[in-house]
Design an enzyme around this catalytic site. Structure first.
Site, PDB file in Angstrom:
ATOM      1  N   GLY A  12       1.008  -1.245   0.135  1.00 39.48           N
ATOM      2  CA  GLY A  12      -0.369  -0.073  -0.055  1.00 39.48           C
ATOM      3  C   GLY A  12       0.590   1.310   0.520  1.00 39.48           C
ATOM      4  O   GLY A  12      -0.092   2.114   0.101  1.00 39.48           O
ATOM      5  N   LYS A  65     -17.848 -13.672  -8.670  1.00 34.55           N
ATOM      6  CA  LYS A  65     -16.983 -12.591  -8.336  1.00 34.55           C
ATOM      7  C   LYS A  65     -17.735 -11.810  -8.625  1.00 34.55           C
ATOM      8  O   LYS A  65     -17.726 -10.667  -8.317  1.00 34.55           O
ATOM      9  CB  LYS A  65     -16.009 -12.824  -9.783  1.00 34.55           C
ATOM     10  N   MET A  90      -4.299  -7.039  -6.669  1.00 35.07           N
ATOM     11  CA  MET A  90      -3.961  -8.572  -7.449  1.00 35.07           C
ATOM     12  C   MET A  90      -5.034  -9.148  -7.831  1.00 35.07           C
ATOM     13  O   MET A  90      -4.906 -10.437  -8.088  1.00 35.07           O
ATOM     14  CB  MET A  90      -2.675  -9.515  -6.159  1.00 35.07           C
ATOM     15  N   ARG A  91      -6.129  -8.744  -8.352  1.00 37.28           N
ATOM     16  CA  ARG A  91      -7.518  -9.127  -8.607  1.00 37.28           C
ATOM     17  C   ARG A  91      -7.745  -8.637 -10.050  1.00 37.28           C
ATOM     18  O   ARG A  91      -7.610  -7.241 -10.131  1.00 37.28           O
ATOM     19  CB  ARG A  91      -8.661  -8.862  -7.609  1.00 37.28           C
ATOM     20  N   ILE A  93     -10.310  -6.716 -12.791  1.00 39.84           N
ATOM     21  CA  ILE A  93     -11.436  -6.414 -12.504  1.00 39.84           C
ATOM     22  C   ILE A  93     -12.700  -7.246 -14.083  1.00 39.84           C
ATOM     23  O   ILE A  93     -11.803  -7.063 -14.667  1.00 39.84           O
ATOM     24  CB  ILE A  93     -11.115  -4.876 -12.992  1.00 39.84           C
ATOM     25  N   HIS A 109       1.342   0.290 -13.530  1.00 43.46           N
ATOM     26  CA  HIS A 109       1.991  -0.905 -13.490  1.00 43.46           C
ATOM     27  C   HIS A 109       3.496  -0.512 -13.798  1.00 43.46           C
ATOM     28  O   HIS A 109       3.804  -0.112 -14.233  1.00 43.46           O
ATOM     29  CB  HIS A 109       1.467  -1.478 -14.905  1.00 43.46           C
TER      30      HIS A 109
HETATM   31  C1  GRF Z   1       3.555  -1.781  -7.371  1.00 43.25           C
HETATM   32  O1  GRF Z   1       4.779  -2.012  -8.068  1.00 43.25           O
HETATM   33  C2  GRF Z   1       2.936  -1.533  -8.262  1.00 43.25           C
HETATM   34  O2  GRF Z   1       3.128  -0.374  -9.605  1.00 43.25           O
HETATM   35  C3  GRF Z   1       2.036  -3.392  -8.687  1.00 43.25           C
HETATM   36  O3  GRF Z   1       2.197  -2.930  -7.357  1.00 43.25           O
HETATM   37  C4  GRF Z   1       2.932  -2.775  -6.867  1.00 43.25           C
HETATM   38  C5  GRF Z   1       2.492  -2.280  -5.529  1.00 43.25           C
HETATM   39  O4  GRF Z   1       3.295  -1.701  -4.242  1.00 43.25           O
HETATM   40  N1  GRF Z   1       0.399  -2.701  -9.597  1.00 43.25           N
HETATM   41  P1  GRF Z   1       2.572  -0.612  -3.303  1.00 43.25           P
HETATM   42  O5  GRF Z   1       1.617  -1.941  -2.519  1.00 43.25           O
HETATM   43  O6  GRF Z   1       2.175  -0.074  -3.225  1.00 43.25           O
HETATM   44  O7  GRF Z   1       3.785  -0.824  -1.724  1.00 43.25           O
END
Ligand code: GRF
Length: 195
Positions: A12, A65, A90-91, A93, A109
């Site tokens: 986060g 879902k 991590m899902r 959408i 990303h």
């Molecule tokens: C980041 O590298 C973001 O680009 C990717 O997941 C990571 C999340 O990092 N989608 P954090 O949880 O914000 O520290």
């Protein structure tokens, strides 16, 4: 002011960066709620630190879902959320949220898209011969990291960097690039107040 939610699954740090930017009026929106899909996401601790409302929504509590996403929409409606910022969520959408928030879901990303979509993008950028990685912020569509790019920056890999140092530099760049991308679509706050 436009209201936004952040979705996160883990650490986060991008969430906290956006929350601070919203509080400091560096971005033209109010982050009003955090949604997490993992009970142990460190992002929760960050929300607690700031007294920001957060919701852990457990996909196992739903039959599918679609139901999971409909429940999330109920929470977002309560806060009158118009934008969703994904930050390490991590899902994938699916159409329930995508249809409700057309062109209003944004993701960060850690690669110079379209290079290295999906997992381990930082390591894969580091291991390839191109000599650079990057950070991209894009609208979310039904694919994985395939939506229209809003803003991206390259990061040249210095010869003395190892993977750990490269990762650190990518994360630092993320905090800058996410804000620039949001300013591009939400408008700069100062410009708006002049008009
Ligand atoms: C980041 O590298 C973001 O680009 C990717 O997941 C990571 C999340 O990092 N989608 P954090 O949880 O914000 O520290």
């Amino acid at each position: 002011m436009v209201k936004a939610a952040v979705f996160a699954s883990g650490n986060g740090s991008n969430f906290e960066n956006l929350l601070l930017a919203s509080k400091n009026k560096e971005i033209n929106c109010e982050i009003c709620v955090l949604i997490v899909d993992k009970s142990d996401a460190y992002a929760i601790k960050r929300a607690q630190k700031f007294g920001l409302p957060y919701y852990f929504v457990n996909i196992s509590d739903f039959s599918c879902k679609d139901e999971f996403e409909k429940h999330i929409i109920g929470i977002l409606n309560k806060y009158r959320v118009e934008y969703i910022f994904l930050a390490g969520y991590m899902r994938i959408i699916s159409s329930v949220l995508l249809d409700k928030f057309k062109n209003k879901i944004i993701n960060i990303h850690p690669s110079f898209l379209p290079n290295f979509t999906g997992k381990d993008a930082i390591k894969r950028s580091f291991d390839c011969d191109e000599g650079y990685g990057g950070v991209s912020v894009h609208f979310v569509d039904a694919g994985i990291d395939t939506g229209e790019i809003i803003y991206q920056e390259k990061l040249l890999i210095k010869p003395e960097w190892n993977l750990q140092k490269f990762e650190e530099e990518i994360h630092k760049l993320e905090y800058v690039v996410y804000k620039k991308a949001l300013n591009k679509i939400l408008g700069d706050k100062d410009e708006k107040s002049i008009n």
